[in-house]
Design a protein around this motif. Structure first.
Motif, PDB file in Angstrom:
ATOM      1  N   SER A 199       0.838  -1.204   0.000  1.00  0.00           N
ATOM      2  CA  SER A 199       0.000   0.000   0.000  1.00  0.00           C
ATOM      3  C   SER A 199       0.866   1.245   0.000  1.00  0.00           C
ATOM      4  CB  SER A 199      -0.922   0.000   1.229  1.00  0.00           C
ATOM      5  OG  SER A 199      -1.820  -1.078   1.172  1.00  0.00           O
ATOM      6  N   GLN A 200       0.481   2.185  -0.836  1.00  0.00           N
ATOM      7  CA  GLN A 200       1.190   3.451  -0.957  1.00  0.00           C
ATOM      8  C   GLN A 200       0.243   4.468  -1.572  1.00  0.00           C
ATOM      9  OE1 GLN A 200       4.224   1.816  -3.570  1.00  0.00           O
ATOM     10  NE2 GLN A 200       3.431   2.977  -5.270  1.00  0.00           N
ATOM     11  N   ARG A 201       0.734   5.707  -1.669  1.00  0.00           N
ATOM     12  CA  ARG A 201      -0.078   6.751  -2.287  1.00  0.00           C
ATOM     13  C   ARG A 201      -0.093   6.541  -3.802  1.00  0.00           C
ATOM     14  NH1 ARG A 201      -0.041  11.839  -4.551  1.00  0.00           N
ATOM     15  NH2 ARG A 201      -1.618  13.289  -3.751  1.00  0.00           N
ATOM     16  N   VAL A 202      -1.286   6.430  -4.378  1.00  0.00           N
ATOM     17  CA  VAL A 202      -1.436   6.124  -5.810  1.00  0.00           C
ATOM     18  C   VAL A 202      -2.073   7.325  -6.503  1.00  0.00           C
ATOM     19  CG1 VAL A 202      -2.460   4.567  -7.499  1.00  0.00           C
ATOM     20  CG2 VAL A 202      -1.723   3.684  -5.275  1.00  0.00           C
ATOM     21  N   ASN A 203      -1.429   7.814  -7.549  1.00  0.00           N
ATOM     22  CA  ASN A 203      -1.973   8.893  -8.371  1.00  0.00           C
ATOM     23  C   ASN A 203      -2.962   8.272  -9.363  1.00  0.00           C
ATOM     24  OD1 ASN A 203      -2.494  10.973 -10.194  1.00  0.00           O
ATOM     25  ND2 ASN A 203      -0.474  11.874  -9.923  1.00  0.00           N
ATOM     26  N   VAL A 204      -4.225   8.290  -9.010  1.00  0.00           N
ATOM     27  CA  VAL A 204      -5.250   7.641  -9.839  1.00  0.00           C
ATOM     28  C   VAL A 204      -5.381   8.325 -11.197  1.00  0.00           C
ATOM     29  CG1 VAL A 204      -7.665   6.924  -9.914  1.00  0.00           C
ATOM     30  CG2 VAL A 204      -6.445   6.931  -7.746  1.00  0.00           C
ATOM     31  N   GLN A 205      -5.138   9.634 -11.241  1.00  0.00           N
ATOM     32  CA  GLN A 205      -5.250  10.352 -12.519  1.00  0.00           C
ATOM     33  C   GLN A 205      -4.270   9.783 -13.542  1.00  0.00           C
ATOM     34  OE1 GLN A 205      -7.441  13.092 -12.887  1.00  0.00           O
ATOM     35  NE2 GLN A 205      -7.029  13.031 -15.067  1.00  0.00           N
ATOM     36  N   GLU A 206      -3.014   9.628 -13.145  1.00  0.00           N
ATOM     37  CA  GLU A 206      -2.019   9.070 -14.059  1.00  0.00           C
ATOM     38  C   GLU A 206      -2.292   7.602 -14.336  1.00  0.00           C
ATOM     39  OE1 GLU A 206       1.788   9.748 -12.387  1.00  0.00           O
ATOM     40  OE2 GLU A 206       1.678  11.961 -12.518  1.00  0.00           O
ATOM     41  N   LEU A 207      -2.740   6.851 -13.327  1.00  0.00           N
ATOM     42  CA  LEU A 207      -3.003   5.433 -13.512  1.00  0.00           C
ATOM     43  C   LEU A 207      -4.108   5.203 -14.543  1.00  0.00           C
ATOM     44  CD1 LEU A 207      -3.170   2.806 -10.713  1.00  0.00           C
ATOM     45  CD2 LEU A 207      -5.113   3.019 -12.249  1.00  0.00           C
ATOM     46  N   VAL A 208      -5.215   5.928 -14.411  1.00  0.00           N
ATOM     47  CA  VAL A 208      -6.326   5.750 -15.345  1.00  0.00           C
ATOM     48  C   VAL A 208      -5.931   6.214 -16.748  1.00  0.00           C
ATOM     49  CG1 VAL A 208      -8.682   6.484 -15.876  1.00  0.00           C
ATOM     50  CG2 VAL A 208      -8.057   5.900 -13.537  1.00  0.00           C
ATOM     51  N   GLN A 209      -5.167   7.299 -16.828  1.00  0.00           N
ATOM     52  CA  GLN A 209      -4.741   7.778 -18.149  1.00  0.00           C
ATOM     53  C   GLN A 209      -3.848   6.738 -18.820  1.00  0.00           C
ATOM     54  OE1 GLN A 209      -5.958  10.750 -19.473  1.00  0.00           O
ATOM     55  NE2 GLN A 209      -5.149   9.722 -21.299  1.00  0.00           N
ATOM     56  N   ARG A 210      -3.019   6.057 -18.023  1.00  0.00           N
ATOM     57  CA  ARG A 210      -2.161   5.001 -18.580  1.00  0.00           C
ATOM     58  C   ARG A 210      -3.012   3.850 -19.090  1.00  0.00           C
ATOM     59  NH1 ARG A 210       0.982   5.010 -14.667  1.00  0.00           N
ATOM     60  NH2 ARG A 210       0.189   3.257 -13.439  1.00  0.00           N
ATOM     61  N   VAL A 211      -4.055   3.483 -18.365  1.00  0.00           N
ATOM     62  CA  VAL A 211      -4.956   2.418 -18.807  1.00  0.00           C
ATOM     63  C   VAL A 211      -5.651   2.807 -20.111  1.00  0.00           C
ATOM     64  CG1 VAL A 211      -7.086   1.205 -18.229  1.00  0.00           C
ATOM     65  CG2 VAL A 211      -5.311   1.481 -16.500  1.00  0.00           C
ATOM     66  N   VAL A 212      -6.142   4.055 -20.179  1.00  0.00           N
ATOM     67  CA  VAL A 212      -6.843   4.505 -21.387  1.00  0.00           C
ATOM     68  C   VAL A 212      -5.884   4.524 -22.583  1.00  0.00           C
ATOM     69  CG1 VAL A 212      -8.032   6.467 -22.430  1.00  0.00           C
ATOM     70  CG2 VAL A 212      -8.540   5.815 -20.074  1.00  0.00           C
ATOM     71  N   ASP A 213      -4.635   4.980 -22.366  1.00  0.00           N
ATOM     72  CA  ASP A 213      -3.663   4.985 -23.472  1.00  0.00           C
ATOM     73  C   ASP A 213      -3.389   3.568 -23.967  1.00  0.00           C
ATOM     74  OD1 ASP A 213      -3.529   7.698 -23.226  1.00  0.00           O
ATOM     75  OD2 ASP A 213      -1.715   7.702 -21.995  1.00  0.00           O
ATOM     76  N   ALA A 214      -3.316   2.586 -23.059  1.00  0.00           N
ATOM     77  CA  ALA A 214      -3.068   1.209 -23.474  1.00  0.00           C
ATOM     78  C   ALA A 214      -4.237   0.643 -24.275  1.00  0.00           C
ATOM     79  CB  ALA A 214      -2.810   0.335 -22.240  1.00  0.00           C
ATOM     80  N   MET A 215      -5.432   1.178 -24.074  1.00  0.00           N
ATOM     81  CA  MET A 215      -6.619   0.698 -24.785  1.00  0.00           C
ATOM     82  C   MET A 215      -6.948   1.544 -26.004  1.00  0.00           C
ATOM     83  SD  MET A 215      -9.140  -0.267 -21.619  1.00  0.00           S
ATOM     84  CE  MET A 215      -8.653  -1.468 -20.397  1.00  0.00           C
ATOM     85  N   HIS A 216      -5.973   2.309 -26.489  1.00  0.00           N
ATOM     86  CA  HIS A 216      -6.243   3.224 -27.605  1.00  0.00           C
ATOM     87  C   HIS A 216      -6.765   2.468 -28.828  1.00  0.00           C
ATOM     88  CE1 HIS A 216      -5.838   6.661 -30.250  1.00  0.00           C
ATOM     89  NE2 HIS A 216      -5.115   5.921 -31.073  1.00  0.00           N
ATOM     90  N   GLY A 217      -6.211   1.259 -29.081  1.00  0.00           N
ATOM     91  CA  GLY A 217      -6.650   0.507 -30.261  1.00  0.00           C
ATOM     92  C   GLY A 217      -8.120   0.135 -30.197  1.00  0.00           C
ATOM     93  N   SER A 218      -8.558  -0.381 -29.048  1.00  0.00           N
ATOM     94  CA  SER A 218      -9.971  -0.757 -28.912  1.00  0.00           C
ATOM     95  C   SER A 218     -10.885   0.462 -28.946  1.00  0.00           C
ATOM     96  CB  SER A 218     -10.172  -1.511 -27.596  1.00  0.00           C
ATOM     97  OG  SER A 218      -9.546  -2.770 -27.663  1.00  0.00           O
ATOM     98  N   ILE A 219     -10.430   1.560 -28.343  1.00  0.00           N
ATOM     99  CA  ILE A 219     -11.248   2.778 -28.353  1.00  0.00           C
ATOM    100  C   ILE A 219     -11.468   3.252 -29.783  1.00  0.00           C
ATOM    101  CG2 ILE A 219     -11.313   5.189 -27.621  1.00  0.00           C
ATOM    102  CD1 ILE A 219      -9.737   4.349 -25.137  1.00  0.00           C
ATOM    103  N   ARG A 220     -10.411   3.253 -30.562  1.00  0.00           N
ATOM    104  CA  ARG A 220     -10.535   3.701 -31.955  1.00  0.00           C
ATOM    105  C   ARG A 220     -11.348   2.703 -32.777  1.00  0.00           C
ATOM    106  NH1 ARG A 220      -4.950   4.669 -34.810  1.00  0.00           N
ATOM    107  NH2 ARG A 220      -4.849   2.447 -34.351  1.00  0.00           N
ATOM    108  N   ALA A 221     -11.175   1.397 -32.527  1.00  0.00           N
ATOM    109  CA  ALA A 221     -11.922   0.396 -33.284  1.00  0.00           C
ATOM    110  C   ALA A 221     -13.423   0.508 -33.026  1.00  0.00           C
ATOM    111  CB  ALA A 221     -11.422  -1.002 -32.927  1.00  0.00           C
ATOM    112  N   ARG A 222     -13.797   0.898 -31.812  1.00  0.00           N
ATOM    113  CA  ARG A 222     -15.218   1.002 -31.470  1.00  0.00           C
ATOM    114  C   ARG A 222     -15.757   2.411 -31.691  1.00  0.00           C
ATOM    115  NH1 ARG A 222     -12.905  -2.797 -28.343  1.00  0.00           N
ATOM    116  NH2 ARG A 222     -14.104  -4.702 -27.883  1.00  0.00           N
ATOM    117  N   ASN A 223     -14.912   3.286 -32.212  1.00  0.00           N
ATOM    118  CA  ASN A 223     -15.328   4.679 -32.471  1.00  0.00           C
ATOM    119  C   ASN A 223     -15.936   5.295 -31.208  1.00  0.00           C
ATOM    120  OD1 ASN A 223     -15.631   7.000 -34.003  1.00  0.00           O
ATOM    121  ND2 ASN A 223     -17.655   6.419 -34.769  1.00  0.00           N
ATOM    122  N   ALA A 224     -15.239   5.098 -30.096  1.00  0.00           N
ATOM    123  CA  ALA A 224     -15.738   5.550 -28.799  1.00  0.00           C
ATOM    124  C   ALA A 224     -14.940   6.754 -28.312  1.00  0.00           C
ATOM    125  CB  ALA A 224     -15.665   4.427 -27.771  1.00  0.00           C
ATOM    126  N   THR A 225     -15.486   7.426 -27.303  1.00  0.00           N
ATOM    127  CA  THR A 225     -14.831   8.560 -26.656  1.00  0.00           C
ATOM    128  C   THR A 225     -14.726   8.258 -25.167  1.00  0.00           C
ATOM    129  OG1 THR A 225     -15.776  10.098 -28.262  1.00  0.00           O
ATOM    130  CG2 THR A 225     -14.926  11.036 -26.205  1.00  0.00           C
TER     131      THR A 225
END
Length: 598
Positions: free
Chosen positions: A375-401
């Motif tokens: 357990s430690q202090r987690v920057n959720v903003q950066e963590l979620v942005q990293r997850v969204v960047d990793a899913m860029h292919g699926s986001i673009r394939a589904r024409n999602a925002t």
């Protein structure tokens, strides 16, 4: 009489007095406003009377000038008399409520008409050039000028209106004075009546309330209570209740001693039950690992030999093609090989891979409780942005925002939290409605009152939604709500729930079928958690390998598994680099390839 009834009576008397005075104040206010409106009305009437006289005077001056200059072309426009007549009509409308003034307005109209006739005769003489007659007419009308009659009528009208205005102003001042008198009477009377009511009320209940307060203090100090107070109102009933509570406390103290002994005995039993549960959990995990080991070799053999049968079918097709069989027999053999054997082999391979994924899911469920979190202090903003960047292919394939709102920091294990948000965001993408533009939003919601130590996050989508009947079992393992939409075994949300609960939080969902879903999770606020001292945590996130033969080098990544999220499975996007391939499925692929090459 009940105490509340007495109080209501003492309140109703001053209230009735105040309502009476208030009605008088309202009436005085209405009278004052009405008088002011009438005063304003008088001013408007006076102004309108002046507007009637003004064009008549102007026309008179113009006519006398034309006579003096012998201007035979002079003629009063008809519009002038029409305008004067309209102004008289307006004046009559303003005084329609006063018959005397209406009569004066009629007399003004007659005077104006007389003047108009006289003006028309003068203009006729002027146009015909009979200047001598003009002079005689002006000389004859010197004693009773028609213009003076108009002026006199309007002056009389205005004098009467001014008299009415003085009366109305006086009435307004009288109403205002009456209103101020009533206000003062209401204030003084209210103070006197309230003081009298308070005195009457406290005189009858003060002593009894003192006795009641003394009994309450005795009850708090576990002392004997004073005798019951007389009466049948609320104070008497409350004192009776205090005596009953005192008796029950004595009985409760006697029961408490017995309950403590029983609690100690049950605590020992619970400790023994917990130990039995721990042993059973270990046995279940060993059983799952044993089953996975026992099923691994048969599944690998089934996968490999099904590939070998595929190659054998290819060889059989080639031999049949080179054989001397008749075309009908050759077609029959090819149809058996393609339609019967080929379809059976594909079903067999699909079932083998399905069984492999199920075994991996069981292993992930067994291991998730043995993962040690740092357990430690987690920057959720950066963590979620990293997850969204990793899913860029699926986001673009589904024409999602995907929109990420500002997210606060939390206290927890970063790897586990990354898997949690990857599952939820992957869910939202996998189950978007293909008929409309997909929208996924990650943000925070206000925490409930009194729960300031938690941060509430949400992942909202406008996808297919979840049927209401399926919501209670959504977070159970192997539950699939939309099995045909995305692949998976149905453990992703079960893993999410276990990881969030291990952080001391909770996960829940709100959804409407056909409109979308919102997943909520609560996590400890980074500002509300006191960090552990150095040495209290044993380091990085570690998976305890108990000899199951699988590659656990991926850390906690195996807890995700790439299952279908909405049906309790994880995000399919995890396969694109966030989570390693299934070890058992990889072994099956290697076995199949080895047999193919052999």
């Amino acid at each position: 009489m009940r105490l509340t009834t007495k109080g209501l009576l003492l309140i109703a008397i001053p209230a009735l007095f105040e309502l009476t005075l208030l009605s008088g104040i309202v009436k005085a206010e209405a009278d004052a406003e009405a008088a002011e409106r009438w005063s304003q009305h008088s001013q408007e009437v006076l102004e309108q009377a002046g507007r009637v006289l003004e064009p008549v005077l102007i026309e008179s001056v113009q006519l006398r000038g034309a006579v003096a200059a012998a201007d035979t072309a002079f003629s009063t426009p008809v519009s002038t008399w029409v305008d004067i007549d309209q102004r008289i009509d307006r004046l009559a409308e303003l005084v329609a409520d006063n018959p005397a003034q209406v009569e004066r307005a009629v007399q003004i109209r007659q005077a104006v008409q007389n003047y108009r006739q006289w003006s028309d005769r003068i203009q006729d003489l002027l146009h015909s050039g009979r200047n001598g007659e003009l002079t005689d007419r002006f000389r004859l009308l010197t004693g009773s000028d028609v213009l003076d009659r108009v002026r006199a009528q309007i002056t009389a009208f205005q004098t009467e209106e001014r008299r009415l205005d003085v009366l109305r102003v006086t009435a307004a001042e009288t109403a205002r004075a009456q209103q101020q008198t009533l206000v003062m009477a209401a204030v003084v009377g209210s103070i006197v009546l309230v003081a009298l009511a308070v005195w009457v009320f406290t005189r009858g209940v003060r002593g009894r309330l003192d006795t009641l307060s003394d009994n309450a203090s005795r009850l708090a100090g576990n002392e004997p209570l004073a005798p019951l107070t007389s009466g049948n109102d609320e104070i008497a009933r409350l004192d009776l209740t205090l005596h009953q509570i005192s008796q029950r406390l004595i009985e409760a103290e006697r029961l408490r001693v017995g309950f403590q002994a029983d609690l100690a005995r049950r605590a020992d039993q619970l400790a023994q039950i917990n130990e039995n549960l721990r042993q059973q959990t270990q046995e279940n995990e060993m059983f799952i690992h044993s089953v996975s080991h026992d099923l691994r070799a048969p599944l690998v053999n089934l996968q490999g030999f099904s590939r070998e049968l595929d190659h054998a079918c290819d060889d059989l097709r080639e031999l049949v093609g080179r054989s001397s069989l008749s075309p009908e027999a050759r077609e029959h053999v090819n149809r058996v090989v393609d339609e019967d054997i080929g379809v059976a082999l594909r079903y067999l391979q699909t079932a083998v891979l399905r069984a492999a994924h199920i075994i991996d899911a069981l292993l992930r469920l067994a291991r998730v409780g043995r993962v040690e979190y740092r357990s430690q202090r987690v920057n959720v903003q950066e963590l979620v942005q990293r997850v969204v960047d990793a899913m860029h292919g699926s986001i673009r394939a589904r024409n999602a925002t995907v929109s990420v709102r500002p997210l606060p920091a939390v206290w927890g294990d970063p790897t586990a939290l990354e898997q949690v948000f990857a599952n939820l965001v992957g869910n939202a993408l996998n189950y978007l409605d293909p008929t409309r533009d997909g929208k996924v939003e990650v943000g925070t919601a206000p925490a409930p009152p009194g729960v300031a130590s938690l941060q509430i996050f949400y992942v909202r989508d406008n996808g297919l939604g979840i049927p209401e009947v399926a919501l209670p079992r959504l977070f159970q393992a192997f539950q699939r709500m939309h099995g045909n939409v995305a692949p998976g075994e149905g453990i992703g949300l079960a893993l999410v729930r276990r990881m969030v609960e291990r952080h001391g939080g909770r996960v829940w969902v709100e959804s409407r079928e056909g409109e979308g879903s919102t997943f909520y999770l609560s996590l400890p606020d980074a500002l509300a958690v006191v960090p552990q001292a150095p040495g209290e945590s044993d380091g990085a996130l570690v998976v305890q390998d108990e000899g199951d033969g699988e590659d656990d080098s991926a850390g906690s990544g195996g807890d995700n598994g790439g299952d279908s999220g909405r049906d309790s499975g994880a995000a399919g996007e995890a396969r694109e680099g966030f989570i390693p391939p299934s070890p058992l499925a990889e072994a099956l692929r290697r076995a199949g390839g080895a047999i193919d090459r052999g």
